[in-house]
Design a protein around this motif. Sequence first.
Motif, PDB file in Angstrom:
ATOM      1  N   PRO A   1       0.836  -1.204   0.000  1.00  0.00           N
ATOM      2  CA  PRO A   1       0.000   0.000   0.000  1.00  0.00           C
ATOM      3  C   PRO A   1       0.874   1.259   0.000  1.00  0.00           C
ATOM      4  N   VAL A   2       0.391   2.288  -0.683  1.00  0.00           N
ATOM      5  CA  VAL A   2       1.115   3.559  -0.732  1.00  0.00           C
ATOM      6  C   VAL A   2       0.396   4.573   0.147  1.00  0.00           C
ATOM      7  N   PHE A   3       1.117   5.637   0.506  1.00  0.00           N
ATOM      8  CA  PHE A   3       0.544   6.705   1.328  1.00  0.00           C
ATOM      9  C   PHE A   3      -0.158   7.700   0.423  1.00  0.00           C
ATOM     10  N   GLY A   4      -1.440   7.978   0.687  1.00  0.00           N
ATOM     11  CA  GLY A   4      -2.132   8.950  -0.147  1.00  0.00           C
ATOM     12  C   GLY A   4      -3.623   8.926   0.069  1.00  0.00           C
ATOM     13  N   ASN A   5      -4.352   9.330  -0.975  1.00  0.00           N
ATOM     14  CA  ASN A   5      -5.801   9.374  -0.965  1.00  0.00           C
ATOM     15  C   ASN A   5      -6.277   8.722  -2.250  1.00  0.00           C
ATOM     16  N   ALA A   6      -7.156   7.725  -2.136  1.00  0.00           N
ATOM     17  CA  ALA A   6      -7.553   6.922  -3.296  1.00  0.00           C
ATOM     18  C   ALA A   6      -8.224   7.772  -4.367  1.00  0.00           C
ATOM     19  N   ALA A   7      -9.122   8.663  -3.960  1.00  0.00           N
ATOM     20  CA  ALA A   7      -9.834   9.478  -4.955  1.00  0.00           C
ATOM     21  C   ALA A   7      -8.877  10.399  -5.693  1.00  0.00           C
ATOM     22  N   ARG A   8      -7.960  11.008  -4.963  1.00  0.00           N
ATOM     23  CA  ARG A   8      -7.025  11.941  -5.591  1.00  0.00           C
ATOM     24  C   ARG A   8      -6.045  11.199  -6.500  1.00  0.00           C
ATOM     25  N   LEU A   9      -5.590  10.030  -6.060  1.00  0.00           N
ATOM     26  CA  LEU A   9      -4.677   9.246  -6.890  1.00  0.00           C
ATOM     27  C   LEU A   9      -5.404   8.731  -8.132  1.00  0.00           C
ATOM     28  N   GLY A  10      -6.679   8.341  -7.967  1.00  0.00           N
ATOM     29  CA  GLY A  10      -7.466   7.929  -9.124  1.00  0.00           C
ATOM     30  C   GLY A  10      -7.628   9.053 -10.128  1.00  0.00           C
ATOM     31  N   GLN A  11      -7.783  10.285  -9.611  1.00  0.00           N
ATOM     32  CA  GLN A  11      -7.896  11.437 -10.511  1.00  0.00           C
ATOM     33  C   GLN A  11      -6.636  11.586 -11.366  1.00  0.00           C
ATOM     34  N   VAL A  12      -5.485  11.395 -10.764  1.00  0.00           N
ATOM     35  CA  VAL A  12      -4.220  11.510 -11.509  1.00  0.00           C
ATOM     36  C   VAL A  12      -4.152  10.449 -12.598  1.00  0.00           C
ATOM     37  N   LEU A  13      -4.460   9.199 -12.252  1.00  0.00           N
ATOM     38  CA  LEU A  13      -4.366   8.114 -13.233  1.00  0.00           C
ATOM     39  C   LEU A  13      -5.369   8.287 -14.365  1.00  0.00           C
ATOM     40  N   VAL A  14      -6.582   8.749 -14.064  1.00  0.00           N
ATOM     41  CA  VAL A  14      -7.561   9.013 -15.124  1.00  0.00           C
ATOM     42  C   VAL A  14      -7.041  10.091 -16.060  1.00  0.00           C
ATOM     43  N   ASN A  15      -6.467  11.171 -15.477  1.00  0.00           N
ATOM     44  CA  ASN A  15      -5.902  12.239 -16.314  1.00  0.00           C
ATOM     45  C   ASN A  15      -4.817  11.701 -17.241  1.00  0.00           C
ATOM     46  N   LEU A  16      -3.940  10.866 -16.690  1.00  0.00           N
ATOM     47  CA  LEU A  16      -2.842  10.342 -17.503  1.00  0.00           C
ATOM     48  C   LEU A  16      -3.361   9.399 -18.594  1.00  0.00           C
ATOM     49  N   LEU A  17      -4.344   8.580 -18.281  1.00  0.00           N
ATOM     50  CA  LEU A  17      -4.892   7.668 -19.284  1.00  0.00           C
ATOM     51  C   LEU A  17      -5.642   8.431 -20.377  1.00  0.00           C
ATOM     52  N   VAL A  18      -6.434   9.437 -19.992  1.00  0.00           N
ATOM     53  CA  VAL A  18      -7.152  10.247 -20.988  1.00  0.00           C
ATOM     54  C   VAL A  18      -6.167  10.981 -21.886  1.00  0.00           C
ATOM     55  N   ASN A  19      -5.110  11.557 -21.288  1.00  0.00           N
ATOM     56  CA  ASN A  19      -4.095  12.252 -22.089  1.00  0.00           C
ATOM     57  C   ASN A  19      -3.413  11.283 -23.058  1.00  0.00           C
ATOM     58  N   ALA A  20      -3.158  10.060 -22.579  1.00  0.00           N
ATOM     59  CA  ALA A  20      -2.517   9.071 -23.449  1.00  0.00           C
ATOM     60  C   ALA A  20      -3.418   8.740 -24.636  1.00  0.00           C
ATOM     61  N   VAL A  21      -4.720   8.546 -24.385  1.00  0.00           N
ATOM     62  CA  VAL A  21      -5.661   8.252 -25.479  1.00  0.00           C
ATOM     63  C   VAL A  21      -5.695   9.407 -26.474  1.00  0.00           C
ATOM     64  N   GLN A  22      -5.699  10.658 -25.943  1.00  0.00           N
ATOM     65  CA  GLN A  22      -5.792  11.826 -26.816  1.00  0.00           C
ATOM     66  C   GLN A  22      -4.493  12.121 -27.559  1.00  0.00           C
ATOM     67  N   SER A  23      -3.418  11.417 -27.208  1.00  0.00           N
ATOM     68  CA  SER A  23      -2.147  11.662 -27.889  1.00  0.00           C
ATOM     69  C   SER A  23      -2.044  10.932 -29.219  1.00  0.00           C
ATOM     70  N   PHE A  24      -3.006  10.031 -29.508  1.00  0.00           N
ATOM     71  CA  PHE A  24      -2.922   9.218 -30.728  1.00  0.00           C
ATOM     72  C   PHE A  24      -3.565   9.916 -31.917  1.00  0.00           C
ATOM     73  N   SER A  25      -2.912   9.744 -33.053  1.00  0.00           N
ATOM     74  CA  SER A  25      -3.523  10.189 -34.302  1.00  0.00           C
ATOM     75  C   SER A  25      -4.570   9.166 -34.726  1.00  0.00           C
ATOM     76  N   VAL A  26      -5.363   9.542 -35.695  1.00  0.00           N
ATOM     77  CA  VAL A  26      -6.378   8.602 -36.203  1.00  0.00           C
ATOM     78  C   VAL A  26      -5.667   7.512 -36.990  1.00  0.00           C
ATOM     79  N   ARG A  27      -5.641   6.306 -36.467  1.00  0.00           N
ATOM     80  CA  ARG A  27      -5.005   5.167 -37.120  1.00  0.00           C
ATOM     81  C   ARG A  27      -5.557   3.887 -36.504  1.00  0.00           C
ATOM     82  N   ASP A  28      -5.094   2.793 -36.944  1.00  0.00           N
ATOM     83  CA  ASP A  28      -5.571   1.511 -36.459  1.00  0.00           C
ATOM     84  C   ASP A  28      -5.360   1.423 -34.942  1.00  0.00           C
ATOM     85  N   PRO A  29      -6.471   1.257 -34.159  1.00  0.00           N
ATOM     86  CA  PRO A  29      -6.318   1.176 -32.697  1.00  0.00           C
ATOM     87  C   PRO A  29      -5.340   0.102 -32.249  1.00  0.00           C
TER      88      PRO A  29
END
Length: 552
Positions: A426-454
């Motif tokens: 277990p890490v020290f932190g807050n689950a909701a806040r850490l989840g917010q960070v991971l969602v941001n990073l995953l959404v940014n990663a998805v938005q970094s792709f050009s239109v091409r074969d998934p």
Amino acid sequence: MCTKGREPDQAMSPGLEQVRRVSPDAALQALLTGTGAAVGPEFFRALVRQVAEVFRVTSAVVGERKPGQDTLHPLAVWSQGDFREEQPLALTGTAFEQVLTQGVFHCQEAVDTHFSEDGWLRRLGPGGFLGMALRSSRGEVLGALALLHDAPLEVGPPDLALLGAFASRLVAELERLQAQAGMEQARDFLRKVLNSIQDPLFVKDRAHRWIVANDAFCRFMNHPEAELLGKSDYDFVPSHEADVFWRQDELVFGSGQPNENEESITDSAGLTHTLVTKKAVFTGADGQPYLVAVIRDITEYTRLETQLRLADRMVAVGTMASGIAHEINNPMAYVSANLSFLREQLSQEDVTELDLVELREVVAEAIEGAGRVRSIVEDLKGFTRSDEKRLGPVELPQVIDSAQRLVRHQLQTRARLVHALEPVPPVFGNAARLGQVLVNLLVNAVQSFSVRDPERNLIRISSRTNGAAQVVVEVEDNGRGMEPEVLKRLFSPFFTTKPVGEGTGLGLAISHAIIESMGGQIEVRSTPGRGSTFRLVLPVFSEGVPPVGQGA
């Protein structure tokens, strides 16, 4: 006859009667007993009276010359058996100017005829005069001691020696007063400096009692300085909060190292304030340790920061809205279909055993679909909850699972997600806040792709331990990547490379603040055309031991 800067002639001038002095022993005894207990103005009054009585003269005067002034200020004047008030004397053309210039000045008689503009001589003793400059240990002229007589004044070397003893005692008191005035000026200057600081500031002694408090701290505590000094936190705040302050202070006293941490305090109205406190220890002139602290009330800032984080989450939810709706609609569609089928079948009277088996399967599928909906709703509740203050152990795999479920639809239509998740503590932190960070990073990663074969768009999420005290989480993509100029500003508020309407420029700035508030770090490396990797370094949770920078 007047003499300047040398001992007067020992021989008596014809027709002059020498004044009878008290014995040297009696004079010194008078000096010691008459001025030993007095200080300040009373000291000077006692001394000039003793001088006049010892030398049996009409008047005795002690005056002070202040730096940069051509004026002698009377400190004490004894004349004709009583104390007198005299105005400051302009020195130019006076017998006292000769005293300060020459060191010793003696005029046996008719001194007023030599200095007709000297008002003190006319009033105090126009006959004989003997004056001696008062020089400090550094050679500075501090003032003058003078004997004035209404008859001729004959003196010899013993008289000068005796007068010198009185002068030395005067110099000692003047230097003491100057040192005291210097200390008071320094104290006043320091007080003004401290009070000009807008943040509350205090100093505590080793017993954790306040010994210095600036105006801002008094206003913050809602008590005047006189009520605070000599007291401790236990006299003004709840004991559980005072215990925290005591432990943090003791940590600085014990280690000798500066400390910055976040603390909470309840004011007299029952309102809780969030503080950032910076503390350091120093050694005083008495060799004892003292603690100095500057505090900043960040209650309003924290409230706004919480609202901003929640607003950023709502933006993320808006970005994921179509995907979340799809994730809910799919299971709801077959839940609804299965329930309709179940209703039709149960309305028939001839339900066979075979039909019952099929109906049980329909019910099981409906329950499974409802469970998927409930899981999505729970993920959303966890993502948007506002328990920002609670920090403690967080199970990282659960947070990763929840974050990827929230963006699953975007991932399914735009990219392929792979895992490299090792078991981590277990890490020290807050689950909701850490989840917010991971969602941001995953959404940014998805938005970094050009239109091409998934299938060609790859997002890799990994976790591993980094020694015994840290856990590392990485979100890697093979999207567009970023230029060095973009990387420099990546975590700056309101900076974004997305088109208008697709981003606020706050997501990564808030993510950076969240990870640092948990005692962790967020890093990024990127190559244009080859993708980016965001790396979270999180502290492992240890019971009773918050990460560096975190308050108790």
